[in-house]
Design a protein around this motif. Structure first.
Motif, short mmCIF file in Angstrom:
data_model
loop_
_atom_site.label_atom_id
_atom_site.label_comp_id
_atom_site.label_asym_id
_atom_site.label_seq_id
_atom_site.Cartn_x
_atom_site.Cartn_y
_atom_site.Cartn_z
N HIS A 2 5.12 -0.83 -8.56
CA HIS A 2 3.78 -0.99 -8.00
C HIS A 2 3.75 -0.24 -6.67
CE1 HIS A 2 -0.09 -2.87 -7.11
NE2 HIS A 2 0.35 -2.91 -5.87
N GLU A 4 1.13 0.93 -3.58
CA GLU A 4 -0.17 0.93 -2.91
C GLU A 4 -0.31 2.24 -2.17
OE1 GLU A 4 -2.71 -1.30 -2.90
OE2 GLU A 4 -1.64 -2.60 -4.30
N GLY A 8 -6.21 3.13 -0.40
CA GLY A 8 -6.62 1.90 -1.06
C GLY A 8 -6.42 1.94 -2.56
N HIS A 10 -3.99 2.64 -6.11
CA HIS A 10 -2.68 2.15 -6.49
C HIS A 10 -2.20 2.78 -7.79
CE1 HIS A 10 -5.33 -0.53 -8.82
NE2 HIS A 10 -4.35 -0.50 -9.70
N GLU A 12 0.55 1.54 -10.92
CA GLU A 12 1.41 0.49 -11.45
C GLU A 12 1.95 0.94 -12.79
OE1 GLU A 12 0.11 -3.65 -11.33
OE2 GLU A 12 -1.65 -2.95 -10.24
#
Length: 70
Positions: A2, A4, A8, A10, A12
């Motif tokens: 994961h 970030e 803002g 991301h 995963e």
């Protein structure tokens, strides 16, 4: 995994390799709110704008991977 991102967004994902045939199973989801970093990949790209949202499924084998999604 994961990650970030500074804007803002991301990324995963997970990936597993199993068995004698090296079967793949996994997924990748991403949300990139700005695509300006693509300009670093080529001098032919300039003023890149937009966003990218995606969900990918990974299957098949290591020798013949299959990626589906949108």
């Amino acid at each position: 995994m994961h990650v970030e991102l500074a804007d803002g967004g991301h990324v995963e994902g997970q990936l597993a390799i199993s068995g004698d045939k090296q079967d793949l199973s996994g997924q990748l989801t991403l949300q990139l709110k700005q695509l300006g970093f693509l300009e670093l990949a080529s001098s032919e790209l300039a003023a890149v704008k937009g966003r990218l949202d995606g969900a990918l499924q990974i299957g098949g084998t290591l020798a013949a991977p299959a990626i589906t999604g949108q």
